[in-house]
Design an enzyme around this catalytic site. Structure first.
Site, PDB file in Angstrom:
ATOM      1  CG  ASP B 154      -5.063  -5.003 -10.235  1.00 13.72           C
ATOM      2  OD1 ASP B 154      -4.944  -3.974  -9.558  1.00 13.72           O
ATOM      3  OD2 ASP B 154      -4.662  -5.111 -11.400  1.00 13.72           O
ATOM      4  NE  ARG B 156      -6.053  -5.777   0.160  1.00 14.19           N
ATOM      5  CZ  ARG B 156      -5.689  -4.540  -0.165  1.00 14.19           C
ATOM      6  NH1 ARG B 156      -4.698  -4.329  -0.981  1.00 14.19           N
ATOM      7  NH2 ARG B 156      -6.318  -3.513   0.330  1.00 14.19           N
TER       8      ARG B 156
END
Ligand SMILES: Cc1cc2nc3c(=O)[nH]c(=O)nc-3n(C[C@H](O)[C@H](O)[C@H](O)COP(=O)(O)OP(=O)(O)OC[C@H]3O[C@@H](n4cnc5c(N)ncnc54)[C@H](O)[C@@H]3O)c2cc1C
Ligand SMILES: [Zn+2]
Lengths: 342, 249
Positions: B154, B156
């Site tokens: 997440d 990223r």
């Protein structure tokens, strides 16, 4: 002397993954111990002396692009051969194609590839000839039983082995707890490839070839011929290391005649002289490497019912594969242990 | 097609030609607006904006409705690519419903953006997702195994999404989500989130996923072994009981 604090970590396997994990833990002040079944450290980053001359019979050269990995290589007290291999022959597909893509650094060491793992191991408590045969929960700790009767115990145990070796050792955990069964099922889904490797030492009249590495096209047998002695400062003899294709390797693991057949193919591909060494040493790598289809994103840190933790790292457990992935997975696991296990 | 000087989205392509910043998130990802075109869809007319990024070959895109460049309080939805759900109509996840409902929600407003974040790629991606499903079938999927298989990053997505929002010149957003953590994550990346719009799936004959929920509850095929389902979108599913009705929580 700094006092070491926190849960003790026992690392099984002194390949690059195990050593990078142990190194990062030790640098952070954790008590750590490494057990390795072989007589030396490095695992598949393997160098042996043949008539006094170092020969790399596992990885032929190092490559990567992770700044941390490159910085770790830069610290190795050895003569670097930057960019090696430079002179190439053949249009075959390299075993690690990304090694030759833009942005990737390549290098070797004149003292042998194992200079890297030996440097990682410097100052770490490593016990050699310690072959782990079983792992069993023992209260809030894990007991590792060794071949020959000994045992070691710690609240955190890290398996830094080839994926198949970790799979086998996980099979000895009684129960097994769901976390262990899941990890085994995960490792069962993708396999490593084998590599038959032959060290060939040539008589003085053999002219050393002009290339560093040869990836032949059109051979189903020979994947790579490495001109190993071209990495040495003043080689006494011309030495090649021949690496066979994964498929051929798997099919001939139990064929005692494979060295002759590999030499014959070497002679066909790089010249008749290559089929006639004056000395040869075979090595069968059952679990040499894997391709991109078998890679995982991250190491595992399993929680066991009694509270002990069991970590898994190795080249399989980081994107990209090979030595760089092994190093990164070890670091990543150390980081998780430092964060999650006081 | 409007002239670039009159089209704020196409002007971004010119602006970003040599854009370079220190990047967002742990991976220091930097994105550029590189291509814009119209995209008529069954959900209405959108403009499709293609982004290049400096970390990997994943081509993230934004589906833009209305005038958003320089806009305030623009409704925004983040969607993570899911080939099996979005395209194949898999009932192992609710991604397709989340996507179509996200687009419908944006169309109900005067303007809005759906950021379609590509995450499935070579090596770690589709193949490892199939492996994760195989573990699920054997009742052997665990959080650890899913982490090792690359599910899911997440952090990223938020970093890339935040950069895309900044690149589109959006001053503040109304985030379409049920996950308050998403708001906090985007705020960390200097996105001004003025409001949160609940993301509610309207049950209909097409989102059969929810009809299957009953089957799942009675221990059918989706949750073999009782282990938790892979969370493919960062949003927990919230379903309206009947069309038009807001959920309790
Ligand atoms: C011929 C060959 C060529 C290669 N070429 C390349 C290349 O060009 N580029 C590249 O990046 N990679 C290459 N590789 C792959 C690379 O060598 C590996 O990916 C990497 O070295 C793996 O490191 P590791 O620490 O994960 O595992 P290993 O190096 O295998 O380390 C595991 C260690 O655990 C020990 N061990 C195993 N079982 C036990 C046990 N029960 N108890 C105690 N100790 C145990 C082993 O002895 C070993 O030392 C090559 C490998 C081979 C064999
Ligand atoms: Zn999905």
């Amino acid at each position: 002397m700094t006092r070491r604090e926190g849960s003790r970590v026992l690392v099984l396997g002194a390949g690059v993954a195990g050593l990078s994990c142990a190194r990062a833990l030790a640098d952070a002040g954790r008590p750590v111990e490494v057990l390795e079944r072989a007589r030396g450290v490095g695992g598949r980053c393997a160098t042996r002396r043949v008539e006094g001359q170092p020969v790399d019979f596992g990885v032929a050269f190092l490559h990567g692009r992770d700044p941390g990995f490159l910085a770790a290589l830069a610290e190795v007290p050895a003569r670097r051969l930057d960019g090696w291999p430079v002179a190439m022959l053949g249009a075959g597909r390299p075993c690690q194609p990304e090694a030759f893509t833009p942005g990737e650094s390549r290098l070797a060491f004149a003292e042998g590839i194992s200079a890297f793992p030996r440097h990682l191991a410097a100052g770490l408590p490593v016990t050699l000839r310690a072959n782990a045969v079983a792992v069993e929960p023992e209260g809030a700790a894990l007991r590792v039983r060794l071949e020959g009767g000994g045992a070691a115990e710690a609240p955190v145990v890290v398996l830094a082995l080839a994926a198949e070796q970790a799979h086998e050792l996980l099979g000895t955990v009684p129960g097994p707890p769901p976390a262990v069964a899941s990890a085994r099922a995960l490792l069962d889904q993708a396999r490593s490839q084998a590599c038959l490797a032959l060290i060939a030492v040539y008589p003085p009249e053999a002219q050393p070839p002009a290339w560093h590495c040869c990836y032949p096209d059109g051979s189903r047998v020979l994947q790579l011929a490495v001109h190993d002695s071209s990495k040495r400062a003043a080689p006494d003899a011309t030495v090649l290391v021949l690496q066979a294709h994964p498929r051929w390797s798997r099919e001939h693991l139990d064929d005692p005649a494979w060295p002759e057949r590999l030499l014959e193919e070497g002679g066909r591909v790089v010249g008749p002289w290559a089929a006639r060494p004056r000395h040869q040493e075979p090595h069968s790598w059952r679990h040499a490497r894997h391709d991109r289809s078998a890679e995982l994103a991250a190491p595992l840190l399993l929680g066991l019912p009694g509270g002990a933790r069991l970590g898994l790292c190795g080249d399989r457990f980081a994107p990209g594969g090979g030595v760089e992935a092994a190093w990164r997975s070890g670091r990543a696991l150390a980081h998780r242990i430092l964060q999650e296990v006081p | 097609m409007r002239q670039p000087e009159l089209d704020p989205l196409r002007a971004l392509v010119q602006r970003d030609q040599d854009h370079e910043c220190e990047g967002f998130g742990a991976a220091r990802t930097c994105v550029r607006v590189v291509a814009v075109a119209d995209l008529p869809t069954r959900f209405g007319h959108f403009r499709l904006v293609g982004f290049w990024n400096n970390r990997d070959a994943k081509e993230h895109v934004a589906m833009v409705h209305g005038e958003v460049v320089g806009g305030e309080e623009v409704p925004v939805r983040l969607h993570s690519e899911c080939l099996t759900g979005d395209v194949m109509g898999s009932l192992r996840c609710d991604c397709r419903d989340q996507l179509t409902e996200g687009l419908a929600a944006i169309r109900r407003h005067e303007r809005g953006v759906l950021l379609y974040l590509r995450q499935e790629g070579r090596g770690i991606g589709l193949i490892n997702k199939i492996r994760a499903y195989a573990l699920q079938e054997a009742g052997l999927d665990t959080v650890e195994a899913n982490l090792a298989l690359g599910f899911r990053d997440d952090e990223r997505d938020y970093a890339v999404g935040a950069h895309m929002i900044h690149s589109l010149g959006i001053r503040s957003i109304r985030l379409i989500t049920n996950n308050p953590n998403k708001v906090a994550q985007l705020t960390q990346h200097r996105v001004v989130v003025s409001d949160r719009i609940p993301h509610v799936i309207q049950p209909n004959e097409f989102n059969r996923f929810y009809l299957e929920t009953k089957a799942r509850k009675s221990g059918h095929y989706l949750e073999a072994g009782g282990a938790g389902r892979l969370q493919e979108q960062a949003d927990p599913a919230v379903v309206a009981r009947e069309a038009g009705q807001e959920p309790k929580a």
